[in-house]
Design a protein around this motif. Structure first.
Motif, PDB file in Angstrom:
ATOM      1  N   ARG A 111       3.165   0.063  -5.693  1.00 38.66           N
ATOM      2  CA  ARG A 111       2.631   0.808  -4.551  1.00 38.66           C
ATOM      3  C   ARG A 111       1.229   1.279  -4.914  1.00 38.66           C
ATOM      4  O   ARG A 111       1.058   2.236  -5.679  1.00 38.66           O
ATOM      5  CB  ARG A 111       3.543   1.981  -4.212  1.00 38.66           C
ATOM      6  CG  ARG A 111       4.951   1.554  -3.780  1.00 38.66           C
ATOM      7  CD  ARG A 111       5.914   2.740  -3.805  1.00 38.66           C
ATOM      8  NE  ARG A 111       7.251   2.355  -3.401  1.00 38.66           N
ATOM      9  CZ  ARG A 111       8.148   1.783  -4.200  1.00 38.66           C
ATOM     10  NH1 ARG A 111       7.832   1.522  -5.462  1.00 38.66           N
ATOM     11  NH2 ARG A 111       9.347   1.460  -3.763  1.00 38.66           N
ATOM     12  N   GLY A 145       0.820  -1.196   0.000  1.00 43.17           N
ATOM     13  CA  GLY A 145       0.000   0.000   0.000  1.00 43.17           C
ATOM     14  C   GLY A 145       0.861   1.255   0.000  1.00 43.17           C
ATOM     15  O   GLY A 145       2.037   1.228   0.363  1.00 43.17           O
ATOM     16  N   ALA A 146       0.261   2.358  -0.409  1.00 38.05           N
ATOM     17  CA  ALA A 146       0.956   3.648  -0.354  1.00 38.05           C
ATOM     18  C   ALA A 146       0.788   4.209   1.057  1.00 38.05           C
ATOM     19  O   ALA A 146       0.206   5.281   1.261  1.00 38.05           O
ATOM     20  CB  ALA A 146       0.395   4.589  -1.403  1.00 38.05           C
ATOM     21  N   ASP A 147       1.305   3.480   2.027  1.00 42.05           N
ATOM     22  CA  ASP A 147       1.132   3.835   3.424  1.00 42.05           C
ATOM     23  C   ASP A 147       2.457   3.704   4.161  1.00 42.05           C
ATOM     24  O   ASP A 147       3.465   3.266   3.595  1.00 42.05           O
ATOM     25  CB  ASP A 147       0.055   2.946   4.079  1.00 42.05           C
ATOM     26  CG  ASP A 147       0.233   1.464   3.769  1.00 42.05           C
ATOM     27  OD1 ASP A 147       1.381   1.039   3.533  1.00 42.05           O
ATOM     28  OD2 ASP A 147      -0.766   0.727   3.756  1.00 42.05           O
ATOM     29  N   ARG A 196      -2.471   2.804  -4.321  1.00 43.61           N
ATOM     30  CA  ARG A 196      -3.076   3.840  -3.481  1.00 43.61           C
ATOM     31  C   ARG A 196      -4.270   3.312  -2.685  1.00 43.61           C
ATOM     32  O   ARG A 196      -4.493   3.699  -1.546  1.00 43.61           O
ATOM     33  CB  ARG A 196      -3.503   5.017  -4.348  1.00 43.61           C
ATOM     34  CG  ARG A 196      -3.942   6.251  -3.566  1.00 43.61           C
ATOM     35  CD  ARG A 196      -4.238   7.394  -4.514  1.00 43.61           C
ATOM     36  NE  ARG A 196      -3.092   7.677  -5.370  1.00 43.61           N
ATOM     37  CZ  ARG A 196      -3.145   8.470  -6.448  1.00 43.61           C
ATOM     38  NH1 ARG A 196      -4.293   9.022  -6.800  1.00 43.61           N
ATOM     39  NH2 ARG A 196      -2.072   8.694  -7.163  1.00 43.61           N
ATOM     40  N   HIS A 197      -5.048   2.422  -3.291  1.00 51.41           N
ATOM     41  CA  HIS A 197      -6.260   1.933  -2.637  1.00 51.41           C
ATOM     42  C   HIS A 197      -6.055   0.540  -2.029  1.00 51.41           C
ATOM     43  O   HIS A 197      -6.979  -0.258  -1.982  1.00 51.41           O
ATOM     44  CB  HIS A 197      -7.417   1.911  -3.637  1.00 51.41           C
ATOM     45  CG  HIS A 197      -7.699   3.249  -4.249  1.00 51.41           C
ATOM     46  ND1 HIS A 197      -8.181   4.309  -3.518  1.00 51.41           N
ATOM     47  CD2 HIS A 197      -7.527   3.703  -5.511  1.00 51.41           C
ATOM     48  CE1 HIS A 197      -8.326   5.356  -4.298  1.00 51.41           C
ATOM     49  NE2 HIS A 197      -7.933   5.022  -5.521  1.00 51.41           N
TER      50      HIS A 197
END
Length: 227
Positions: free
Chosen positions: A56, A33-35, A58-59
């Motif tokens: 990566r 994830g983009a986290d 986003r959702h």
């Protein structure tokens, strides 16, 4: 009293780290994830692991499994509880198809391919077929081994080089209990026949591993050390 937090990669990341620890280079493909957890995960790999093929998204939320360990300074630490934070699995087939197109180009000069299927929907039998066709078209002089570790869909991966299920996964796939060496032998030979693979390696925890190959006697491999 809190002591430390250690971040370790799981899934295919664990396999890539093991490859690097053996002195080889690994090209890791997957999704995070983009986290913050995704960024922290990618920072754990040594330079021998190429992470440029990791998507990566986003959702997508990076799955995290937190193990709480307790124990004194002079005693072995034991797991008290594990907290799992998973994303919404399984992923759609379109995500897997897009992923397959992305990694096809990264197969050049690879000596082997390891597929880690933990049931997320990203690694599928269709993805394995795409990889097999891509390798066959580019490497006519030598065959590139493709090894799969599938937690839930073992029998759907067919015609690859080898699979590496643990004993409980074999029992679930075949609907049988492996309670002695004769049952183990039947299970291994059945898996060889039904998957059409060149080898089946069944891991058995403290009892080591058993390697099955067509027309070859079974090889039983003991564990090394007590841990």
């Amino acid at each position: 009293k809190y002591s430390t937090t250690q971040v370790l990669p799981g899934g295919a990341g664990n396999a890539a780290s093991n490859v690097a620890a053996l002195g080889a280079r690994a090209r890791l493909a997957g999704m995070v994830g983009a986290d913050g957890e995704g960024r922290r995960l990618l920072s754990t790999f040594p330079r021998e692991v190429d992470t440029r093929q990791v998507v990566r998204a986003r959702h997508y939320r990076t799955p995290v499994k937190t193990r709480i360990l307790a124990g004194g300074v002079h005693s072995a630490k034991q797991q008290v509880v594990r907290i799992d934070r998973d994303t919404d699995w399984p992923l759609s087939e379109e995500v897997s198809r897009t992923f397959a197109r992305k990694i096809a180009a990264s197969l050049d000069d690879c000596d082997a391919v390891l597929l880690s299927d933990y049931g997320s929907g990203l690694v599928t039998p269709a993805l394995a077929d795409t990889i097999r066709r891509a390798l066959a078209a580019r490497t006519r002089r030598r065959r590139i081994p493709i090894v799969v570790d599938s937690r839930h869909r073992l029998l759907e991966f067919r015609g690859l080089t080898a699979c590496t299920p643990n004993q409980s996964e074999v029992e679930a796939a075949l609907g049988m209990e492996i309670d002695d060496e004769a049952a183990l032998e039947r299970a291994g030979r059945t898996l060889l026949r039904r998957t059409g693979m060149q080898a089946v390696l069944i891991t058995r925890g403290s009892r080591g591993m058993a390697l099955f190959e067509p027309k070859q006697p079974t090889v039983h491999l003991p564990i090394f050390g007590s841990d």
